[in-house]
Design a protein around this motif. Sequence first.
Motif, short mmCIF file in Angstrom:
data_model
loop_
_atom_site.label_atom_id
_atom_site.label_comp_id
_atom_site.label_asym_id
_atom_site.label_seq_id
_atom_site.Cartn_x
_atom_site.Cartn_y
_atom_site.Cartn_z
N LEU A 106 0.82 -1.21 0.00
CA LEU A 106 0.00 0.00 0.00
C LEU A 106 0.86 1.25 0.00
N GLY A 107 2.07 1.15 0.42
CA GLY A 107 2.99 2.28 0.53
C GLY A 107 4.00 1.95 1.59
N THR A 108 5.19 1.56 1.19
CA THR A 108 6.10 0.96 2.17
C THR A 108 7.51 0.88 1.61
N GLU A 109 8.44 0.36 2.43
CA GLU A 109 9.82 0.13 2.01
C GLU A 109 10.18 -1.32 2.27
N PHE A 110 10.73 -1.97 1.26
CA PHE A 110 11.10 -3.37 1.42
C PHE A 110 12.18 -3.73 0.40
N ASN A 111 12.81 -4.88 0.64
CA ASN A 111 13.89 -5.37 -0.20
C ASN A 111 13.53 -6.77 -0.69
N ILE A 112 13.77 -7.02 -1.97
CA ILE A 112 13.57 -8.36 -2.54
C ILE A 112 14.88 -8.83 -3.15
N LYS A 113 15.27 -10.05 -2.80
CA LYS A 113 16.48 -10.66 -3.38
C LYS A 113 16.06 -11.95 -4.06
N ALA A 114 16.20 -12.00 -5.39
CA ALA A 114 15.76 -13.15 -6.17
C ALA A 114 16.74 -13.38 -7.32
N TYR A 115 17.93 -13.82 -6.99
CA TYR A 115 18.98 -13.99 -8.01
C TYR A 115 18.80 -15.28 -8.79
N GLN A 116 19.31 -15.29 -10.01
CA GLN A 116 19.18 -16.44 -10.90
C GLN A 116 19.93 -17.66 -10.39
N ASP A 117 21.05 -17.44 -9.68
CA ASP A 117 21.86 -18.57 -9.22
C ASP A 117 21.39 -19.10 -7.86
N ASN A 118 20.24 -18.64 -7.40
CA ASN A 118 19.69 -19.10 -6.13
C ASN A 118 18.16 -19.15 -6.26
N GLN A 119 17.60 -20.33 -6.10
CA GLN A 119 16.16 -20.50 -6.26
C GLN A 119 15.36 -19.91 -5.10
N THR A 166 12.40 -11.72 0.97
CA THR A 166 11.69 -10.44 1.01
C THR A 166 11.78 -9.89 2.42
N THR A 167 12.38 -8.71 2.56
CA THR A 167 12.61 -8.10 3.88
C THR A 167 11.83 -6.80 3.97
N LEU A 168 10.96 -6.69 4.98
CA LEU A 168 10.16 -5.48 5.15
C LEU A 168 10.83 -4.52 6.12
N VAL A 169 11.07 -3.30 5.64
CA VAL A 169 11.68 -2.26 6.47
C VAL A 169 10.61 -1.44 7.17
N GLU A 170 9.56 -1.09 6.43
CA GLU A 170 8.53 -0.21 6.98
C GLU A 170 7.22 -0.45 6.25
N ASP A 224 10.49 -8.19 9.54
CA ASP A 224 10.30 -9.58 9.10
C ASP A 224 10.99 -9.82 7.76
N GLN A 225 11.42 -11.06 7.60
CA GLN A 225 11.92 -11.50 6.30
C GLN A 225 11.25 -12.83 5.95
N SER A 226 10.69 -12.91 4.74
CA SER A 226 10.15 -14.17 4.26
C SER A 226 11.19 -14.85 3.39
N VAL A 227 11.24 -16.17 3.49
CA VAL A 227 12.16 -16.97 2.69
C VAL A 227 11.31 -17.98 1.92
N LEU A 228 11.26 -17.81 0.60
CA LEU A 228 10.47 -18.69 -0.25
C LEU A 228 11.39 -19.67 -0.96
N GLU A 229 11.16 -20.97 -0.71
CA GLU A 229 12.01 -22.00 -1.28
C GLU A 229 11.17 -23.24 -1.57
#
Length: 384
Positions: free
Chosen positions: A249-262, A266-270, A288-293
């Motif tokens: 809805l309006g926030t800050e977060f980080n997504i890491k989804a590299y090709q060499d790692n399945q 997803t890390t939520l900052v705010e 929080d950080q979600s780890v999808l594997e």
Amino acid sequence: MSIFDKIIDLSSRTASSILKREKPESLADSDLFTDSDKEYILKHLTDEKLLKKRAVLLQQFNKKEDWKAIQSKIDVPVKKLQIWKYAAAVAVLILGSTLYFSKNHLIENEPNKVVVTKSVITPGTDKAILVLASGEQVALGKGSVYNSTGVHSNGTEIIYKNDNTAKNTIAYNYLTIPRGGQFFIKLADGTKVWLNSESKLKFPVSFVDGQPRQVELVYGEAYFDVSPSTAHKGSHFNVLTQNQNVEVLGTEFNIKAYQDNQTIYTTLVEGKVHLTGSFNSTILKPGDQSVLENHNIRVAAVDVFNEVSWKEGIFSFQEMPLKDIMRVLERWYDIKTVFKNKAIENSTFNGILDKDQKIEEILNIISNTNKIPYEINQKTVIFK
């Protein structure tokens, strides 16, 4: 007294000065340090007795409890990284002074001798390839300027403006960041995105208020500061990856989804995000950080600074295995890694380091701390 208590004691005046000052936009701003600060820093960077002390301290810089100690001693909220970066600057300063000492006084006597053969390794810089809807490719980077209808780049960032006349068709652009690169983009709705090395973003050149705003992180790592839905007639913002949709809805977060790692991190900052896909839908809260594997997702609280410091020009390694550290360094310095001794791949290291440092300086710290010999041949780092 823990190792970080000692380090903090050495840098307390500088840290206090930084944190009390009005925060500039970047660590490079000229008013970050006063003249007295600069004199104090210079003294502690050149005083050989203090440098020897820090060289000794660095050898013990691998304890998890000491990492936690620096966070508890610096009384600033982790929630906002913009404040954290000033505390981190002090840690970089201390490590930098140790690097200075190691480079000039210790390395020649170290058993972990470094062999460099025609090294041409340089830190990453701002660069990207923009692919327009027509298929035309535009190289972006320092020293280059790009101007077109509704878009401008000064070589270090690219800014889009919403085209309110384009209502019937949606044109998409791609921004690809190569190894050894990074780039900032401001989307047409005002959303800010920092893209890490070896990343690719698909995005519309304009948005229609009231309709869903959607971009795709094709691969790589990106930090999003999303323009709130209240500014766009309630339209939600979505980030797609290969196996996941992040609705915000309006926030800050980080997504890491590299090709060499399945695995997708997803890390939520705010703020708040809603994750959906071929798994049970999940809502994250700040920290929080979600780890999808393998289509399974788990959520845990993490050290946010450690996860997103890359966008502030800092490497933050917390109990990180050497093989994972080298993946990060490979992308930023555009290098390859060879482990002749597979047993050392999982050796862990703690450290806060500057991304503008020479690769040799970073490897020297890791090598001297963990007693791991290495050599550099062209653009390949070889651990023995």
